[in-house]
Motif scaffolding. Structure first.
Motif, PDB file in Angstrom:
ATOM      1  N   ASN A 168       7.491  -0.611   2.063  1.00 44.62           N
ATOM      2  CA  ASN A 168       6.430  -1.283   1.320  1.00 44.62           C
ATOM      3  C   ASN A 168       5.798  -0.330   0.313  1.00 44.62           C
ATOM      4  OD1 ASN A 168       4.438  -3.422   0.757  1.00 44.62           O
ATOM      5  ND2 ASN A 168       3.015  -2.054   1.796  1.00 44.62           N
ATOM      6  N   ILE A 169       5.614   0.932   0.739  1.00 44.81           N
ATOM      7  CA  ILE A 169       5.100   1.939  -0.192  1.00 44.81           C
ATOM      8  C   ILE A 169       6.105   2.170  -1.323  1.00 44.81           C
ATOM      9  CG2 ILE A 169       4.315   4.322  -0.423  1.00 44.81           C
ATOM     10  CD1 ILE A 169       3.560   4.262   2.526  1.00 44.81           C
ATOM     11  N   VAL A 170       7.394   2.212  -0.970  1.00 41.44           N
ATOM     12  CA  VAL A 170       8.426   2.426  -1.992  1.00 41.44           C
ATOM     13  C   VAL A 170       8.399   1.310  -3.023  1.00 41.44           C
ATOM     14  CG1 VAL A 170      10.900   2.654  -2.419  1.00 41.44           C
ATOM     15  CG2 VAL A 170       9.892   3.717  -0.395  1.00 41.44           C
ATOM     16  N   GLN A 171       8.319   0.051  -2.550  1.00 42.91           N
ATOM     17  CA  GLN A 171       8.325  -1.050  -3.514  1.00 42.91           C
ATOM     18  C   GLN A 171       7.028  -1.101  -4.326  1.00 42.91           C
ATOM     19  OE1 GLN A 171       6.988  -4.502  -3.479  1.00 42.91           O
ATOM     20  NE2 GLN A 171       5.643  -4.350  -1.686  1.00 42.91           N
ATOM     21  N   GLU A 172       5.908  -0.682  -3.725  1.00 40.57           N
ATOM     22  CA  GLU A 172       4.671  -0.583  -4.509  1.00 40.57           C
ATOM     23  C   GLU A 172       4.781   0.526  -5.555  1.00 40.57           C
ATOM     24  OE1 GLU A 172       2.465  -2.699  -4.465  1.00 40.57           O
ATOM     25  OE2 GLU A 172       2.426  -3.669  -2.511  1.00 40.57           O
ATOM     26  N   LYS A 173       5.460   1.594  -5.192  1.00 37.97           N
ATOM     27  CA  LYS A 173       5.702   2.680  -6.139  1.00 37.97           C
ATOM     28  C   LYS A 173       6.609   2.199  -7.282  1.00 37.97           C
ATOM     29  CE  LYS A 173       7.578   7.382  -6.222  1.00 37.97           C
ATOM     30  NZ  LYS A 173       8.240   8.433  -5.407  1.00 37.97           N
ATOM     31  N   GLN A 174       7.597   1.383  -6.956  1.00 40.67           N
ATOM     32  CA  GLN A 174       8.466   0.823  -7.998  1.00 40.67           C
ATOM     33  C   GLN A 174       7.689  -0.121  -8.909  1.00 40.67           C
ATOM     34  OE1 GLN A 174      11.623  -0.919  -5.669  1.00 40.67           O
ATOM     35  NE2 GLN A 174      12.765   1.010  -5.509  1.00 40.67           N
ATOM     36  N   GLN A 175       6.764  -0.874  -8.319  1.00 47.07           N
ATOM     37  CA  GLN A 175       5.907  -1.732  -9.139  1.00 47.07           C
ATOM     38  C   GLN A 175       5.057  -0.888 -10.085  1.00 47.07           C
ATOM     39  OE1 GLN A 175       6.111  -4.882  -9.353  1.00 47.07           O
ATOM     40  NE2 GLN A 175       6.841  -5.731  -7.414  1.00 47.07           N
ATOM     41  N   LEU A 176       4.611   0.272  -9.615  1.00 47.78           N
ATOM     42  CA  LEU A 176       3.826   1.169 -10.457  1.00 47.78           C
ATOM     43  C   LEU A 176       4.657   1.649 -11.643  1.00 47.78           C
ATOM     44  CD1 LEU A 176       1.051   2.704 -10.571  1.00 47.78           C
ATOM     45  CD2 LEU A 176       2.252   4.625  -9.509  1.00 47.78           C
ATOM     46  N   LYS A 177       5.910   2.001 -11.383  1.00 43.95           N
ATOM     47  CA  LYS A 177       6.795   2.440 -12.467  1.00 43.95           C
ATOM     48  C   LYS A 177       7.040   1.311 -13.459  1.00 43.95           C
ATOM     49  CE  LYS A 177      11.252   4.651 -13.333  1.00 43.95           C
ATOM     50  NZ  LYS A 177      11.652   3.695 -14.378  1.00 43.95           N
ATOM     51  N   ALA A 178       7.202   0.081 -12.926  1.00 42.15           N
ATOM     52  CA  ALA A 178       7.404  -1.065 -13.817  1.00 42.15           C
ATOM     53  C   ALA A 178       6.170  -1.278 -14.701  1.00 42.15           C
ATOM     54  CB  ALA A 178       7.694  -2.322 -12.991  1.00 42.15           C
ATOM     55  N   LEU A 179       4.986  -1.095 -14.131  1.00 48.80           N
ATOM     56  CA  LEU A 179       3.764  -1.206 -14.928  1.00 48.80           C
ATOM     57  C   LEU A 179       3.701  -0.132 -16.001  1.00 48.80           C
ATOM     58  CD1 LEU A 179       1.075  -2.037 -12.200  1.00 48.80           C
ATOM     59  CD2 LEU A 179       1.726  -3.482 -14.129  1.00 48.80           C
ATOM     60  N   ALA A 180       4.152   1.079 -15.663  1.00 52.26           N
ATOM     61  CA  ALA A 180       4.179   2.148 -16.663  1.00 52.26           C
ATOM     62  C   ALA A 180       5.115   1.795 -17.814  1.00 52.26           C
ATOM     63  CB  ALA A 180       4.606   3.460 -16.002  1.00 52.26           C
ATOM     64  N   ASP A 181       6.262   1.178 -17.483  1.00 51.68           N
ATOM     65  CA  ASP A 181       7.186   0.743 -18.540  1.00 51.68           C
ATOM     66  C   ASP A 181       6.542  -0.336 -19.407  1.00 51.68           C
ATOM     67  OD1 ASP A 181       9.044   2.490 -17.545  1.00 51.68           O
ATOM     68  OD2 ASP A 181      10.145   0.985 -16.393  1.00 51.68           O
ATOM     69  N   TYR A 216       1.090  12.626   0.304  1.00 45.73           N
ATOM     70  CA  TYR A 216       2.544  12.757   0.375  1.00 45.73           C
ATOM     71  C   TYR A 216       3.173  11.685  -0.497  1.00 45.73           C
ATOM     72  CZ  TYR A 216       2.062   8.896   3.713  1.00 45.73           C
ATOM     73  OH  TYR A 216       1.735   7.694   4.311  1.00 45.73           O
ATOM     74  N   ASP A 217       4.410  11.913  -0.844  1.00 41.27           N
ATOM     75  CA  ASP A 217       5.154  10.946  -1.641  1.00 41.27           C
ATOM     76  C   ASP A 217       6.254  10.355  -0.773  1.00 41.27           C
ATOM     77  OD1 ASP A 217       5.894   9.420  -3.769  1.00 41.27           O
ATOM     78  OD2 ASP A 217       6.824  11.037  -4.929  1.00 41.27           O
ATOM     79  N   VAL A 218       6.864   9.276  -1.224  1.00 39.34           N
ATOM     80  CA  VAL A 218       7.973   8.644  -0.515  1.00 39.34           C
ATOM     81  C   VAL A 218       9.184   8.613  -1.438  1.00 39.34           C
ATOM     82  CG1 VAL A 218       6.498   7.254   0.977  1.00 39.34           C
ATOM     83  CG2 VAL A 218       7.210   6.343  -1.237  1.00 39.34           C
ATOM     84  N   MET A 219      10.302   8.205  -0.891  1.00 37.58           N
ATOM     85  CA  MET A 219      11.524   8.119  -1.690  1.00 37.58           C
ATOM     86  C   MET A 219      11.366   7.060  -2.795  1.00 37.58           C
ATOM     87  SD  MET A 219      13.219  10.460  -0.168  1.00 37.58           S
ATOM     88  CE  MET A 219      14.861  10.285  -0.855  1.00 37.58           C
ATOM     89  N   ASP A 220      12.249   7.120  -3.786  1.00 36.15           N
ATOM     90  CA  ASP A 220      12.149   6.213  -4.928  1.00 36.15           C
ATOM     91  C   ASP A 220      12.957   4.929  -4.757  1.00 36.15           C
ATOM     92  OD1 ASP A 220      10.506   7.972  -6.354  1.00 36.15           O
ATOM     93  OD2 ASP A 220      12.245   9.103  -7.055  1.00 36.15           O
ATOM     94  N   SER A 221      13.911   4.932  -3.843  1.00 34.61           N
ATOM     95  CA  SER A 221      14.837   3.795  -3.747  1.00 34.61           C
ATOM     96  C   SER A 221      14.815   3.194  -2.348  1.00 34.61           C
ATOM     97  CB  SER A 221      16.260   4.239  -4.100  1.00 34.61           C
ATOM     98  OG  SER A 221      16.690   5.251  -3.209  1.00 34.61           O
TER      99      SER A 221
END
Length: 444
Positions: A154-167, A234-239
């Motif tokens: 869930n953290i990973v997918q929220e992190k991916q959503q963050l990257k999508a927002l940055a794009d 801490y950070d989590v994986m990207d994928s």
């Protein structure tokens, strides 16, 4: 107003830059590490282990049910006598000041030789309860690992959503530049510039909100790992890795013998079956061997006559057998046996219910798994189309052959594609995790 907006934008960009640097410096927490911490600290697992340890402790003393019971008692007492007597013939007697003490002790042995085999049923039931505790731990571990996997990704997918927002923000910044250039040269209205700035600020606000969501998701994962909720540095994986080759037939073939929830309920049936045997044993007589040794000693500092002893000691050993034969107790044993049988019937019904629920859960989880796999493949294609559409829309806007509305629609389509793809990937992982949990292969 322009200065105020510019100040906000600068603050947001500074925060984003600081966050990016902090993220780069944070230690990456892998899924395996998160699971390892949870297995050591998770509250539900620790509670299950505590319950299992109680059952194991009871079983450790199960064989002592066959041993005799030996009890000892002892006591000592002191007496002081003051007696004055007058007889009909006029004589008097004063025995004041006589003191004495009494010491007594006894040793009693009781050994049950036969109780309708209740001792054997009790021992077997304690062993079954111990096994039940071990299965309960395994079941809780399976459930906790599945929950940790869901929380981690869930953290990973929220992190991916963050990257999508940055794009999306990068695209909005490009829109602002193009709208500003058009407005400056008189080729575009000011409303396009203002709207593009509004959209950019809205996305920056969403970016900040997404940062908060990530921190909250980390706190939830921390709770599952039983670590302080504030320890989110801490950070989590990207994928999110996916297993796309699960087969319903193989899962169904193994679920009955592998699923821990079914095994737990099967063990409950075994415990209830042994409880019936325990209750039936009360129909039979209880034969015991009994033995006792009693010791008593009396002393006195004086005697009233020659026939009163100053010292007396007795030691008596006796032994024999007793049989307690149940004749009538208000049908209490019959009631207890019927209750035990009803409980056994209940546990069998519960077992059928658990099997039905597990099979239904497996089928539904596999349907979700198949759907999200297809949705994931489709959304990957949609994202490529949305990206290409966005590039075309920006180029058309740059050349002045389209409006900002067309660009905004293309951008919204790209944003929706990002969201659906990330959700499809995450939901596929959840369905895969549920299938592995139901099949009890999640800890392999």
């Amino acid at each position: 107003m322009k200065k105020y907006i510019a100040k906000i934008c600068l603050s947001v960009m500074c925060f984003m830059a600081t966050f990016s640097v902090a993220m780069a410096q944070q230690q990456v927490l892998t899924l395996e590490q998160a699971i390892d911490v949870a297995l050591k600290n998770n509250y539900n697992i620790r509670l299950a282990k505590n319950t299992a340890e109680v059952a194991a402790n009871d079983y450790a003393y199960a064989n002592f049910a066959f041993a005799p019971r030996l009890n000892a008692t002892t006591g000592v007492s002191w007496s002081s006598t003051a007696t004055k007597q007058e007889f009909a013939n006029g004589t008097k007697r004063d025995t004041s000041g006589i003191k004495g003490n009494n010491v007594n002790a006894s040793l009693n042995l009781n050994w049950t030789l036969f109780d309708g085999l209740k001792m054997f049923a009790t021992r077997d039931k304690l062993e079954a309860i111990r096994s039940l505790g071990e299965l309960a731990i395994k079941d809780q571990i399976q459930n906790s690992i599945a929950t940790v996997i869901g929380g981690y990704y869930n953290i990973v997918q929220e992190k991916q959503q963050l990257k999508a927002l940055a794009d999306q923000m990068s695209i909005s910044e490009e829109r602002v530049k193009l709208s500003d250039a058009k407005f400056t040269t008189g080729l575009g209205p000011k409303t396009d510039l203002l709207q593009s700035k509004v959209d950019l600020n809205a996305q920056k606000a969403l970016y900040l909100r997404q940062l908060t969501v990530i921190e909250q998701s980390k706190s939830l994962l921390n709770q599952l790992m039983a670590v302080p909720s504030g320890a989110t540095q801490y950070d989590v994986m990207d994928s999110i890795p996916l297993n796309m080759a699960l087969s319903l037939g193989e899962l169904q073939d193994n679920i009955t013998k592998n699923n821990t929830s079914i095994k737990v309920q099967q063990q409950n049936v075994q415990v209830s079956s042994l409880a019936v045997k325990e209750s039936k044993a009360d129909y039979f007589p209880v034969i015991s061997f009994n033995s006792a040794y009693n010791f008593n000693r009396n002393t006195s500092n004086a005697a009233s006559n020659n026939f009163s002893p100053k010292f007396n000691r007795n030691g008596v050993l006796n032994y024999g057998f007793t049989a307690a034969i149940p004749i009538f107790n208000g049908f209490n044993v019959k009631r207890q046996v019927r209750d035990a049988r009803l409980n056994l019937e209940y546990q069998n019904i519960a077992l059928d219910n658990v099997k039905s629920q597990i099979n239904l859960g497996l089928v539904n989880a596999f349907k979700d798994y198949e759907y999200y796999k297809q949705a994931f493949a489709l959304e990957e294609e949609n994202l490529d189309l949305a990206k290409e559409n966005m590039m075309v829309a920006l180029e058309r806007f740059k050349q002045g052959v389209s409006t900002t509305i067309e660009v905004k629609q293309a951008q919204q389509s790209l944003e929706d594609s990002y969201y659906r793809l990330i959700q499809a990937r995450y939901n596929t992982k959840l369905a895969e995790t549920e299938l592995r949990r139901l099949n009890s292969s999640i800890i392999q």
